[in-house]
Design an enzyme around this catalytic site. Structure first.
Site, PDB file in Angstrom:
ATOM      1  N   CYS A  74       0.842  -1.167   0.000  1.00  0.00           N
ATOM      2  CA  CYS A  74       0.000   0.000   0.000  1.00  0.00           C
ATOM      3  C   CYS A  74       0.889   1.232   0.000  1.00  0.00           C
ATOM      4  CB  CYS A  74      -0.894   0.035   1.200  1.00  0.00           C
ATOM      5  SG  CYS A  74      -2.052  -1.344   1.305  1.00  0.00           S
TER       6      CYS A  74
ATOM      7  N   GLY B 103      -0.446   0.460  -5.149  1.00  0.00           N
ATOM      8  CA  GLY B 103      -1.780  -0.057  -4.871  1.00  0.00           C
ATOM      9  C   GLY B 103      -2.798   0.541  -5.808  1.00  0.00           C
TER      10      GLY B 103
ATOM     11  N   ASN C 207       0.370   0.977   6.065  1.00  0.00           N
ATOM     12  CA  ASN C 207       1.047   0.141   5.079  1.00  0.00           C
ATOM     13  C   ASN C 207       1.782  -0.937   5.843  1.00  0.00           C
ATOM     14  OD1 ASN C 207       2.429  -0.983   2.903  1.00  0.00           O
ATOM     15  ND2 ASN C 207       4.056   0.536   2.973  1.00  0.00           N
ATOM     16  N   GLY C 208       1.473  -2.196   5.540  1.00  0.00           N
ATOM     17  CA  GLY C 208       2.130  -3.301   6.229  1.00  0.00           C
ATOM     18  C   GLY C 208       1.148  -4.401   6.550  1.00  0.00           C
TER      19      GLY C 208
ATOM     20  N   TYR D  16      12.013  -4.366  -6.629  1.00  0.00           N
ATOM     21  CA  TYR D  16      10.822  -4.225  -7.464  1.00  0.00           C
ATOM     22  C   TYR D  16       9.844  -3.142  -7.033  1.00  0.00           C
ATOM     23  CZ  TYR D  16       6.337  -5.455  -9.630  1.00  0.00           C
ATOM     24  OH  TYR D  16       5.151  -5.418 -10.300  1.00  0.00           O
TER      25      TYR D  16
END
Length: 464
Positions: free
Chosen positions: A8, A34, A108-109, A258
């Protein structure tokens, strides 16, 4: 490389004109993290307004929705589901009213003890509106007996485990927190308002800073909470730093491989330069004669440039990517999967025909996409195809905020390199070593990264 999804993106804007618009542009710049949903909460000092929906940032928001998000502080989120289900209830920010006022949260996580915490909360009478592990925090904060919000957040943070970059927005304050391992990135920037006053931004990637003209200050440290206050009293100062945990940095190494945009600075380092060095290391480890080096666009471009420069083999854009392909309404048959690759990637036969080529990609997950890429290159007339990967073989799933396939679906976890080569149909297949990957990261020294996807060495106290 496909089948990996982090993700995210989070952003927080404090004491800045048109904060929701700045959040909008920041989320737009981090759309790659996202694409399922987007949302923004803003505060005008008296109340918090929230708007969120499924879809891309430009689809979710328009001029009218942004006008309704008034105030000079805001937080925003781009969603890719790593836990939970797909519904509007699972979009962020999470908003609630509680005894101290109003609160919105973005995350985020992934919380590795989320199920346990949720179960305990439900048994204690909590009612959940979503499948998000982030919602646990709302309940933990609401149930805390501390008198100050900063203490309630600290209380809640001490009850969760896992990977998190969190931003909390109250009516007058903002709080940004990273877990003690710093697994997910979060950076601090400074905004200069038109009248010369100062505002701040925290975001998953610094490409968000570039788009809105913010100045990078530093990363939020692992185990640190930043407290932003004073916006509405016109006495804004640098955010206060509180150490919640002793730092034990183990940032996610796959951000460099990436996830992050190449123009971002992540964990204090430029992503493009590191990916180029990955290609250089790959060329040092795997020397071969060929007519040209071709990247799989877009993720393999920087590494292919590095490989070309180190090896002396010419670089060519032999595959063109169509950036406008969205989701297709096609049945998931083998022919449909082949068509999907062709919709996105088209080789230039005039360059490839009769040539021996090295094609560079960032990773292999299931191997099905690589197989189709090799096939379309054969059809374009390539004489020989060598697939070189600018990271080690992916052998383990991630539990820290990255959506990865089960281990049974990770081709390199279940087959030898030669077996993988046979499956994808390349003439040769090679991977960058783990040491080569570490060598690519500037000034890494003895710095430890989370690299469980490559070596299965998970962080011991973050097991699910």
């Amino acid at each position: 490389m496909k089948d990996w999804n982090e993700k995210c993106a989070v952003v927080g804007i404090y004491n800045a004109y048109n904060a929701s618009i700045l959040s909008y542009y920041s989320l737009f710049s981090m759309q790659h993290r996202g694409q399922e949903a987007s949302g923004i909460s803003s505060s005008n000092g008296e109340k918090i307004s929230t708007y969120k929906n499924s879809g891309l940032v430009t689809k979710v928001f328009d001029e009218n929705t942004l006008k309704k998000l008034q105030g000079n502080s805001s937080i925003g989120h781009n969603r890719y589901s790593t836990a939970g289900e797909d519904s509007i209830d699972d979009c962020q920010p999470i908003f609630a009213k509680y005894s101290l006022g109003e609160l919105a949260i973005v995350h985020n996580g992934n919380l590795t003890n989320a199920k346990k915490v949720r179960k305990n909360l439900i048994e204690d009478g909590a009612i959940f509106q979503s499948h998000l592990d982030t919602e646990n925090l709302i309940h933990l904060i609401a149930k805390s007996h501390k008198h100050q919000l900063v203490d309630r957040i600290t209380d809640a943070i001490n009850q969760i485990e896992g990977a998190y970059a969190l931003i909390f927005l109250s009516r007058t304050k903002m709080f940004a927190v990273r877990d003690k391992y710093g697994l997910r990135p979060l950076s601090l920037g400074k905004i200069t308002n038109p009248d010369g006053s100062v505002g701040y931004i925290v975001a998953s990637e610094t490409c968000a800073f570039d788009l809105i003209g913010a100045e990078y200050v530093r990363d939020v440290e692992p185990g640190e909470m930043l407290v932003f206050e004073g916006a509405y009293s016109k006495h804004i100062t640098m955010p206060k730093s509180i150490k919640i945990f002793a730092a034990n940095p183990k940032p996610c190494i796959f951000e460099y491989v990436y996830f992050a945009r190449p123009d971002s600075k992540v964990f204090g380092r430029n992503v493009y330069e590191i990916r180029k060095k990955m290609g250089i290391e790959l060329a040092k480890e795997h020397k071969i004669k060929a007519d040209m080096v071709i990247p799989v666009p877009d993720s393999g471009v920087a590494a292919a440039i590095g490989y070309s420069r180190e090896s002396g083999i010419p670089f060519e854009l032999g595959i063109i990517r169509n950036h406008y392909v969205g989701r297709t309404f096609i049945e998931p048959t083998q022919s449909a999967r082949e068509l999907k690759v062709k919709l996105k990637l088209n080789p230039i036969a005039e360059i490839i025909e009769g040539k021996e080529i090295i094609i560079i990609d960032d990773s292999i997950v299931r191997g099905t996409t690589s197989k189709q890429i090799i096939k379309i290159l054969r059809q374009a007339g390539a004489k020989k195809i060598h697939l070189f990967i600018s990271s080690p073989p992916t052998i383990s799933p991630c539990y820290y905020g990255v959506d990865t396939p089960d281990k049974s679906q990770l081709i390199c976890a279940n087959h030898s390199i030669e077996e993988v080569r046979d499956f994808i149909g390349a003439d040769s297949l090679a991977f960058l070593s783990l040491q080569g990957l570490k060598n690519s990261i500037q000034n890494a020294g003895e710095e430890k990264f989370c690299q469980a996807c490559f070596d299965e060495n998970y962080i011991e106290d973050l097991q699910e």
